[in-house]
Each structure stands twice: as structure tokens, then as C-alpha cells.
Design a protein around this motif. Structure first.
Motif, PDB file in Angstrom:
ATOM      1  N   PHE A 137       0.824  -1.204   0.000  1.00 44.00           N
ATOM      2  CA  PHE A 137       0.000   0.000   0.000  1.00 44.00           C
ATOM      3  C   PHE A 137       0.859   1.254   0.000  1.00 44.00           C
ATOM      4  N   CYS A 138       0.576   2.126  -0.926  1.00 41.49           N
ATOM      5  CA  CYS A 138       1.184   3.455  -0.963  1.00 41.49           C
ATOM      6  C   CYS A 138       0.095   4.429  -1.402  1.00 41.49           C
ATOM      7  N   PRO A 139      -0.386   5.301  -0.501  1.00 36.75           N
ATOM      8  CA  PRO A 139      -1.509   6.174  -0.846  1.00 36.75           C
ATOM      9  C   PRO A 139      -1.296   6.980  -2.119  1.00 36.75           C
ATOM     10  N   GLU A 140      -0.094   7.527  -2.294  1.00 38.66           N
ATOM     11  CA  GLU A 140       0.158   8.334  -3.484  1.00 38.66           C
ATOM     12  C   GLU A 140      -0.036   7.507  -4.759  1.00 38.66           C
ATOM     13  N   ASN A 141       0.433   6.260  -4.747  1.00 37.52           N
ATOM     14  CA  ASN A 141       0.278   5.405  -5.920  1.00 37.52           C
ATOM     15  C   ASN A 141      -1.188   5.092  -6.203  1.00 37.52           C
ATOM     16  N   ASP A 171     -11.921   1.287  -2.232  1.00 38.23           N
ATOM     17  CA  ASP A 171     -12.113   0.392  -1.098  1.00 38.23           C
ATOM     18  C   ASP A 171     -10.797   0.136  -0.365  1.00 38.23           C
ATOM     19  N   HIS A 172      -9.708  -0.032  -1.123  1.00 33.97           N
ATOM     20  CA  HIS A 172      -8.397  -0.239  -0.511  1.00 33.97           C
ATOM     21  C   HIS A 172      -7.980   0.970   0.322  1.00 33.97           C
ATOM     22  N   ILE A 173      -8.137   2.157  -0.233  1.00 31.26           N
ATOM     23  CA  ILE A 173      -7.697   3.368   0.467  1.00 31.26           C
ATOM     24  C   ILE A 173      -8.520   3.598   1.728  1.00 31.26           C
ATOM     25  N   THR A 174      -9.850   3.496   1.604  1.00 28.32           N
ATOM     26  CA  THR A 174     -10.710   3.784   2.750  1.00 28.32           C
ATOM     27  C   THR A 174     -10.547   2.712   3.834  1.00 28.32           C
ATOM     28  N   ALA A 175     -10.366   1.456   3.423  1.00 31.46           N
ATOM     29  CA  ALA A 175     -10.148   0.393   4.416  1.00 31.46           C
ATOM     30  C   ALA A 175      -8.831   0.611   5.154  1.00 31.46           C
TER      31      ALA A 175
END
Length: 204
Positions: A137-141, A171-175
Motif C-alpha cells: 500500500f502506498c496512498p500516493e500510488n 475500497d483499498h484506500i478507505t479500508a
């Protein structure tokens, strides 16, 4: 493993699990009806305009992330309290929502999903869920991936798989951040009802 759009699409067609999300389909129809009643479809709207509006919400999400605004999730108790308040005391709900929720990261993601669900219902696209292999996981990506995916939809026929990947990324970001996206969507819909026609006569 590479995570380019081409590779992800190839994997999705071969090994991803896809299924209809009836609850989201129904929510999409409710949102589109509310958008029509609010005056957003009084004039013809192009697909590209609707996609641009989705992207505009994505950039507001990124700004909230960049400014560290609303990146810590509200507790389930506080979310439930706000939802109850939206039913019994509109003005108090409005004030508290603006103080605790509005323009935070979760709120902006709710806006983005509302825009996306409106587009889905307008185009009569069936929502599918895509389950894929986990990647680091990398938010910027993830924001870059969202931007790339939305941009790729301009001037083309949007398909369920296209929308599915956008939902999956959100869904990935919010989770990851621990956001209860469904409750934030309900809160934003309740707040939007208090904003008047076209949210104060915005142009688009």
C-alpha cells in the motif's frame, strides 16, 4: 508484480472474482434519482463532464490527504450519532457535520463515490466487485492509479470492469484508513438534502 492498468486488466479477466453488488446498484439508483430531483440533470450532461466531476472529487480527496485533514476515522458511535441526528434535528446535524466531517478525507471519498454511483445509474452499468491479489500500500500510488483509470474512460464506452477497478481502489484506500465509507455516504447524502437546488445553483 507490476501493477500497470494493462496487467491488472489481464489478471482481472483471468483470475479475479467478480460478482454483482445489489445493494450498491440500489443505492446508485437512489442517488441518481436524488441528483435529478436536485436539478443536476435539468440540462443534458455529457459522459466526459460526469467523469470530470468524479475526478474533481478525487483531487479534493488528495488535498485532504495532503493536508492531513480528516484522515483519522470517526468512531462508530459518533457516526451513528450523526446519522440519528440527521433524522431528528437537521440544523444541529448540519452544524456538527460541518465541524467534524465536511471536507475531510472520508467525506471527499464519499463525494467521489456518490458521483461515481450517479454515473453508474445514469449509464445503467451493473456494479461488480473485483477481488485481487494484495499489493503493497502506498496512498500516493493509489491516487495516481485512480487518476489514470478515470482519465482512461474519457471518450470511450465505460464498462463494468472499468468502474469495478475504481471501486476496488477506493475500497483499498478507505479500508486502510479505517473509514466506514457507507456511513459517510449516508451522512453526505443527508447533508446534501439541506443544501438546496443544485447546492446553491452551481453551474455543473
Amino acid at each position: 508484480m507490476e501493477t500497470s492498468l494493462k496487467n491488472l486488466d489481464k489478471l482481472a479477466k483471468e483470475i479475479f472474482i467478480e460478482r454483482s453488488l445489489e445493494s450498491l446498484d440500489e443505492l446508485a439508483k437512489e442517488i441518481h434519482k436524488a441528483q435529478q430531483e436536485a436539478g443536476w440533470y435539468d440540462n443534458e450532461r455529457s459522459d466526459n463532464t460526469l467523469l470530470l466531476l468524479i475526478k474533481s472529487e478525487m483531487f479534493e480527496c488528495f488535498e485532504a490527504y495532503r493536508k492531513n485533514k480528516g484522515v483519522n476515522p470517526l468512531s462508530p458511535a459518533e457516526l451513528d450519532y450523526l446519522l440519528r441526528l440527521s433524522i431528528i434535528e437537521a440544523e444541529q446535524f448540519k452544524s456538527l457535520f460541518e465541524l467534524r466531517v465536511k471536507d475531510g478525507m472520508a467525506d471527499e471519498f464519499a463525494d467521489m463515490v456518490i458521483r461515481l454511483l450517479d454515473f453508474v445509474a445514469y449509464k445503467k452499468i451493473t456494479i461488480i466487485q473485483i477481488k485481487r491479489l494484495e499489493i503493497s500500500f502506498c496512498p500516493e500510488n493509489y491516487f495516481l492509479q485512480l487518476d489514470e483509470r478515470i482519465t482512461s474512460l474519457y471518450n470511450k464506452e465505460v464498462k463494468a470492469l472499468d468502474v469495478g477497478f475504481i471501486f476496488e481502489t477506493i475500497d483499498h484506500i478507505t479500508a486502510y484508513h479505517g473509514f466506514d465509507l457507507r456511513k459517510h455516504i449516508e451522512l453526505k447524502l443527508a447533508y446534501n438534502k439541506l443544501r438546496g437546488k443544485r447546492h446553491g445553483n452551481k453551474k455543473i
